[in-house]
Design an enzyme around this catalytic site. Structure first.
Site, PDB file in Angstrom:
ATOM      1  N   SER A   1      -7.357 -10.623  13.924  1.00  0.00           N
ATOM      2  CA  SER A   1      -8.218 -10.579  12.695  1.00  0.00           C
ATOM      3  C   SER A   1      -9.553 -11.256  13.118  1.00  0.00           C
ATOM      4  O   SER A   1      -9.793 -12.272  13.811  1.00  0.00           O
ATOM      5  CB  SER A   1      -7.732 -11.420  11.581  1.00  0.00           C
ATOM      6  OG  SER A   1      -8.834 -11.413  10.663  1.00  0.00           O
TER       7      SER A   1
ATOM      8  N   SER B   1     -11.636 -12.013  10.377  1.00  0.00           N
ATOM      9  CA  SER B   1     -12.005 -12.608   9.321  1.00  0.00           C
ATOM     10  C   SER B   1     -12.532 -14.288   9.584  1.00  0.00           C
ATOM     11  O   SER B   1     -13.456 -14.417   9.088  1.00  0.00           O
ATOM     12  CB  SER B   1     -11.066 -12.403   8.318  1.00  0.00           C
ATOM     13  OG  SER B   1     -10.758 -11.224   8.044  1.00  0.00           O
TER      14      SER B   1
ATOM     15  N   LYS C   1      -1.118  -6.415   0.839  1.00  0.00           N
ATOM     16  CA  LYS C   1      -2.083  -6.080  -0.215  1.00  0.00           C
ATOM     17  C   LYS C   1      -1.602  -5.483  -1.339  1.00  0.00           C
ATOM     18  O   LYS C   1      -2.143  -5.730  -2.530  1.00  0.00           O
ATOM     19  CB  LYS C   1      -3.136  -4.851   0.455  1.00  0.00           C
ATOM     20  CG  LYS C   1      -3.857  -5.291   1.295  1.00  0.00           C
ATOM     21  CD  LYS C   1      -5.132  -4.345   1.624  1.00  0.00           C
ATOM     22  CE  LYS C   1      -6.075  -4.854   2.629  1.00  0.00           C
ATOM     23  NZ  LYS C   1      -6.827  -3.948   3.376  1.00  0.00           N
TER      24      LYS C   1
ATOM     25  N   ASN D   1      -7.217  -7.030  -2.023  1.00  0.00           N
ATOM     26  CA  ASN D   1      -7.387  -7.802  -0.464  1.00  0.00           C
ATOM     27  C   ASN D   1      -8.251  -9.218  -0.651  1.00  0.00           C
ATOM     28  O   ASN D   1      -8.567  -9.702   0.293  1.00  0.00           O
ATOM     29  CB  ASN D   1      -8.454  -7.005   0.144  1.00  0.00           C
ATOM     30  CG  ASN D   1      -9.749  -6.636  -0.104  1.00  0.00           C
ATOM     31  OD1 ASN D   1     -10.349  -7.095  -1.320  1.00  0.00           O
ATOM     32  ND2 ASN D   1     -10.848  -6.538   0.660  1.00  0.00           N
TER      33      ASN D   1
ATOM     34  N   ASP E   1     -12.677  -3.791  -0.768  1.00  0.00           N
ATOM     35  CA  ASP E   1     -12.403  -2.726   0.484  1.00  0.00           C
ATOM     36  C   ASP E   1     -13.218  -1.645  -0.147  1.00  0.00           C
ATOM     37  O   ASP E   1     -13.821  -1.021   0.648  1.00  0.00           O
ATOM     38  CB  ASP E   1     -11.084  -2.419   0.648  1.00  0.00           C
ATOM     39  CG  ASP E   1     -10.404  -3.306   1.595  1.00  0.00           C
ATOM     40  OD1 ASP E   1     -11.113  -3.977   2.424  1.00  0.00           O
ATOM     41  OD2 ASP E   1      -9.014  -3.461   1.657  1.00  0.00           O
TER      42      ASP E   1
ATOM     43  N   GLY F   1      -3.735   8.762   6.298  1.00  0.00           N
ATOM     44  CA  GLY F   1      -2.949   7.509   6.127  1.00  0.00           C
ATOM     45  C   GLY F   1      -2.769   7.281   4.580  1.00  0.00           C
ATOM     46  O   GLY F   1      -3.655   8.050   3.651  1.00  0.00           O
TER      47      GLY F   1
ATOM     48  N   LYS G   1       6.587   9.118   1.205  1.00  0.00           N
ATOM     49  CA  LYS G   1       6.079   7.810   1.029  1.00  0.00           C
ATOM     50  C   LYS G   1       4.668   8.066   0.122  1.00  0.00           C
ATOM     51  O   LYS G   1       4.391   7.019  -0.507  1.00  0.00           O
ATOM     52  CB  LYS G   1       6.145   7.206   2.223  1.00  0.00           C
ATOM     53  CG  LYS G   1       7.116   5.923   2.383  1.00  0.00           C
ATOM     54  CD  LYS G   1       7.078   5.686   3.943  1.00  0.00           C
ATOM     55  CE  LYS G   1       6.799   4.211   4.177  1.00  0.00           C
ATOM     56  NZ  LYS G   1       6.865   3.910   5.481  1.00  0.00           N
TER      57      LYS G   1
ATOM     58  N   GLY H   1     -15.250   0.645  12.005  1.00  0.00           N
ATOM     59  CA  GLY H   1     -14.604   0.109  10.751  1.00  0.00           C
ATOM     60  C   GLY H   1     -15.601  -1.179  10.753  1.00  0.00           C
ATOM     61  O   GLY H   1     -15.294  -1.770   9.845  1.00  0.00           O
TER      62      GLY H   1
HETATM   63  P1  NAP Z   1      -1.088  -0.019   5.567  1.00  0.00           P
HETATM   64  O1  NAP Z   1      -1.065  -0.404   4.257  1.00  0.00           O
HETATM   65  O2  NAP Z   1       0.114  -0.498   6.591  1.00  0.00           O
HETATM   66  O3  NAP Z   1      -0.949   1.678   5.880  1.00  0.00           O
HETATM   67  C1  NAP Z   1      -1.075   2.372   6.839  1.00  0.00           C
HETATM   68  C2  NAP Z   1      -0.860   3.694   6.902  1.00  0.00           C
HETATM   69  O4  NAP Z   1      -0.980   4.447   8.165  1.00  0.00           O
HETATM   70  C3  NAP Z   1       0.350   4.051   6.173  1.00  0.00           C
HETATM   71  O5  NAP Z   1       0.137   5.256   5.359  1.00  0.00           O
HETATM   72  C4  NAP Z   1       1.200   4.394   7.377  1.00  0.00           C
HETATM   73  O6  NAP Z   1       2.034   5.479   7.117  1.00  0.00           O
HETATM   74  C5  NAP Z   1       0.156   5.276   8.233  1.00  0.00           C
HETATM   75  N1  NAP Z   1       0.519   5.115   9.592  1.00  0.00           N
HETATM   76  C6  NAP Z   1       0.854   3.882  10.146  1.00  0.00           C
HETATM   77  N2  NAP Z   1       1.006   4.178  11.628  1.00  0.00           N
HETATM   78  C7  NAP Z   1       0.910   5.782  11.674  1.00  0.00           C
HETATM   79  C8  NAP Z   1       1.290   6.435  12.780  1.00  0.00           C
HETATM   80  N3  NAP Z   1       1.556   5.971  13.969  1.00  0.00           N
HETATM   81  N4  NAP Z   1       0.859   7.848  12.567  1.00  0.00           N
HETATM   82  C9  NAP Z   1       0.397   8.129  11.267  1.00  0.00           C
HETATM   83  N5  NAP Z   1       0.420   7.319  10.338  1.00  0.00           N
HETATM   84  C10 NAP Z   1       0.500   5.922  10.631  1.00  0.00           C
HETATM   85  O7  NAP Z   1      -2.352  -0.380   6.336  1.00  0.00           O
HETATM   86  P2  NAP Z   1      -3.734  -0.419   5.650  1.00  0.00           P
HETATM   87  O8  NAP Z   1      -3.902  -1.952   4.975  1.00  0.00           O
HETATM   88  O9  NAP Z   1      -3.935   0.616   5.001  1.00  0.00           O
HETATM   89  O10 NAP Z   1      -4.584  -0.562   6.747  1.00  0.00           O
HETATM   90  C11 NAP Z   1      -4.736   0.807   7.534  1.00  0.00           C
HETATM   91  C12 NAP Z   1      -5.913   0.767   8.731  1.00  0.00           C
HETATM   92  O11 NAP Z   1      -7.431   0.525   8.058  1.00  0.00           O
HETATM   93  C13 NAP Z   1      -5.649  -0.546   9.612  1.00  0.00           C
HETATM   94  O12 NAP Z   1      -5.983  -0.352  10.897  1.00  0.00           O
HETATM   95  C14 NAP Z   1      -6.751  -1.620   9.095  1.00  0.00           C
HETATM   96  O13 NAP Z   1      -7.162  -2.447  10.272  1.00  0.00           O
HETATM   97  C15 NAP Z   1      -7.873  -0.722   8.981  1.00  0.00           C
HETATM   98  N6  NAP Z   1      -8.549  -1.510   7.677  1.00  0.00           N
HETATM   99  C16 NAP Z   1      -9.822  -1.953   8.018  1.00  0.00           C
HETATM  100  C17 NAP Z   1     -10.818  -2.303   7.213  1.00  0.00           C
HETATM  101  C18 NAP Z   1     -12.146  -2.489   7.521  1.00  0.00           C
HETATM  102  O14 NAP Z   1     -12.651  -3.552   6.825  1.00  0.00           O
HETATM  103  N7  NAP Z   1     -12.634  -1.963   8.456  1.00  0.00           N
HETATM  104  C19 NAP Z   1     -10.361  -2.811   5.798  1.00  0.00           C
HETATM  105  C20 NAP Z   1      -8.888  -2.305   5.621  1.00  0.00           C
HETATM  106  C21 NAP Z   1      -8.125  -1.625   6.672  1.00  0.00           C
HETATM  107  P3  NAP Z   1       3.570   4.941   6.867  1.00  0.00           P
HETATM  108  O15 NAP Z   1       3.500   4.694   5.294  1.00  0.00           O
HETATM  109  O16 NAP Z   1       4.301   6.438   6.738  1.00  0.00           O
HETATM  110  O17 NAP Z   1       4.045   3.843   7.657  1.00  0.00           O
END
Ligand code: NAP
Length: 539
Positions: free
Chosen positions: A280, A282, A336, A357, A372, A396, A424, A505
């Site tokens: 992180s 942060s 989250k 968040n 977010d 996603g 899901k 990001g």
């Molecule tokens: P999350 O709640 O764990 O959700 C991840 C999503 O990605 C789920 O739908 C998951 O599917 C899917 N996924 C995981 N691995 C995968 C794969 N190999 N192939 C296809 N789909 C896949 O995570 P999140 O909080 O939404 O965060 C997602 C990403 O955004 C992270 O990389 C995070 O660092 C980034 N993010 C960035 C910021 C920023 O400020 N830049 C803010 C928030 C998040 P399943 O449900 O099937 O596992």
């Protein structure tokens, strides 16, 4: 400003490198630990041949000699003979850090300050307080207990140990003042009588300092906050990547990012809650903001696997076991959504998104927000312009996707979700009434914008991976990857190949953090300083 010390632990294989590292550490540290067990056997003799040079260094800054076995976290196997030779070599310089089994056998009384240390690299021992009493019963000046925290609640007994150590220290101080230096006299008696004399029985007035350390990422906060709460010392590495124990922070970060020596018991504590906080950014972003405004506040990693237990044992006023001045949290994967049930108040936007968040703690009550959505849409609008009726593909269906869909719909865009597991993702699609498709090798020519809200490409196991390739991106007008470590993801490189504009990001990360700062402090956060901290790390 607290009275704690920062000790840089140095591990070098050669005497030349050891001396070079000590020179570099001198300006940063209060104390330097020399891990003699890191030196190759022939180099060990070599370094002691420079005895005078070591003495001169010790004149400037206290040096600690450490020669640890592998089970105690040492860097090579040591025979008992090697250990005996080392501790009775007649080369006693400065302070010594010795394990319990060897403490009384060595020429310990010759050292200026004596640390008796206990390490457990596997986890939290069930008899931690018995171990403390045992270590305390040596006549060590400083008691060091370091155990591995496999989850954040493993740090609770360690923190209680710090409290106990401080009470014991105060009790010892308040006893009848010593007429003469018991310690030195009795150490000398010990030397004359060998093992037979157990000094501790004669030294009720010994004032002992304590260094409790929870090792590992989940224990990192104890290394940062310990000094503010009375720990005698904290250990740090000279450089990032040169840690001598799990969870160690670099000295520069401890001083410049966390301001560990400036903190005190009233410092407001904020932190990131997630299952992997080591990647992180942060802490760099938020500490830059606190520093800019000169606030008595710090932001620490709080790696948590079991959120319910963390809330119950460390946060909720009615059930918590230790008192930390928590004022807020940044929440990340996978908490989250699960954090919502722990909140006393949920902001309207966070409720609509269904993910939180940001948490602010006011009078013990937890208030949840989502920054977010705003953090996501601001960079998009400034890069793409109006998104009214734009066709957006979101890859996603997790917490971040929720915030993006909410923000895009609020701005009038037409969203489609692409997920690997349709079952899901179904509830998300239903909540926002958007189309759901399977994430396959399809192309996106019917879309204007593609958003990656999966962790594919992120530093760690998924680094170098991409959800889609250049040929699938043809026809799009913008690719927006939410992943921010590394700075240039594989997906962004694919966008370059397809000659499509892209946003990384990082822009969202900073924008959402600025909103978090507003919620926590009510102040306008310094975007330039916050971004600079991240850029420094991500190159
Ligand atoms: P999350 O709640 O764990 O959700 C991840 C999503 O990605 C789920 O739908 C998951 O599917 C899917 N996924 C995981 N691995 C995968 C794969 N190999 N192939 C296809 N789909 C896949 O995570 P999140 O909080 O939404 O965060 C997602 C990403 O955004 C992270 O990389 C995070 O660092 C980034 N993010 C960035 C910021 C920023 O400020 N830049 C803010 C928030 C998040 P399943 O449900 O099937 O596992």
């Amino acid at each position: 400003m607290n009275k704690g010390k920062i000790c840089i632990s140095i591990c070098a294989e050669t005497a030349k490198d050891l001396f070079a590292q000590i020179k570099r550490a001198e300006d940063l540290a209060d104390v330097i630990e020399i891990r003699f067990d890191c030196l190759r056997p022939n180099e060990l003799d070599n370094s002691y041949s420079k005895f005078v040079e070591l003495w001169e260094m010790h004149e400037k800054i206290p040096l600690i000699s450490t020669f640890r076995t592998k089970e105690q976290g040492g860097f090579r196997e040591l025979t008992q003979e090697e250990r005996d030779d080392f501790w009775n070599s007649g080369n006693e310089i400065g302070w010594a850090d010795c394990e319990e089994d060897i403490f009384e056998d060595s020429w310990y009384w010759l050292w200026e300050n004596r640390i008796c240390s206990y390490h457990d690299f596997n986890g939290l021992p069930h008899n931690l307080f018995e171990i403390y009493e045992r270590v305390k019963a040596t006549d060590a000046d400083i008691i060091k207990i370091a155990v591995q925290a496999n989850d954040i609640t493993d740090t609770i007994p360690l923190w209680k140990l710090l409290e106990k150590g401080l009470i014991d220290k105060e009790k010892a101080k308040s006893r009848k003042p010593k007429k003469f230096n018991y310690s030195l006299k009795l150490r000398f008696l010990n030397f004359l009588s060998g093992d037979s004399l157990k000094l501790q029985k004669y030294m009720p007035n010994l004032v002992q300092e304590i260094i409790p350390i929870a090792m590992g990422e989940s224990g990192k906060w104890t290394r940062i906050l310990g000094l503010a709460h009375g720990a005698f010392m904290t250990y740090a590495s000279l450089d990032e990547g040169k840690e001598t124990a799990p969870g160690q922070v670099s000295t520069k970060d401890l001083i410049d990012v966390y301001r560990a020596k400036e903190l005190d018991e009233t410092t407001e504590i904020y932190g990131i809650l997630g299952s992997n906080t080591s990647v992180s950014m942060s802490p760099y972003i938020h500490n830059a903001a606190f520093k800019f405004h000169n606030l008595n506040a710090v932001f620490v990693p709080l790696q948590t696997h079991n959120l319910d237990e963390f809330m119950r044992r460390m946060v909720k006023p009615e059930t918590r076991e230790i008192e930390l001045n928590f004022k807020g949290f940044s929440v990340t994967i996978p908490h989250k959504q699960t954090i919502i049930k722990h909140l006393d108040y949920l902001d309207e936007t966070a409720k609509k998104i269904g993910a939180v968040n940001t948490v602010k703690i006011i009078d013990g009550k937890l208030h949840g927000y989502n920054t977010d959505a705003k953090g996501f849409i601001e960079p998009l609008l400034s890069s793409y312009g109006d998104v009214q009726n734009a066709k957006v593909a979101i890859l996603g269906a997790g917490g971040a996707a929720r915030a993006c869909i909410y923000a895009l719909q609020s701005a009038g865009a037409d969203v489609t979700i692409f997920a690997r597991d349709l079952a899901k993702a179904k509830s998300l699609a239903e909540d926002f009434e958007v189309e759901l498709r399977e994430l396959t090798k399809t192309d996106f020519k019917d879309f204007d914008i593609l958003v990656n809200a999966t962790p594919l490409g992120m530093k760690g196991k998924a680094e170098g991976e991409t959800p889609v390739f250049a040929e699938q991106l043809k026809g799009l007008h913008l690719v927006y990857d939410l992943v921010y470590v590394p700075f240039q993801t594989r997906l962004m490189k694919e966008a370059d190949k397809a000659e499509i504009p892209k946003i990384g990001g990082m822009a969202m990360l900073i924008a959402q953090a600025i909103e978090q700062q507003k919620i926590w402090t009510g102040l306008d956060a310094p975007m330039k300083e916050m971004s600079a901290e991240v850029l420094k790390r991500l190159g």
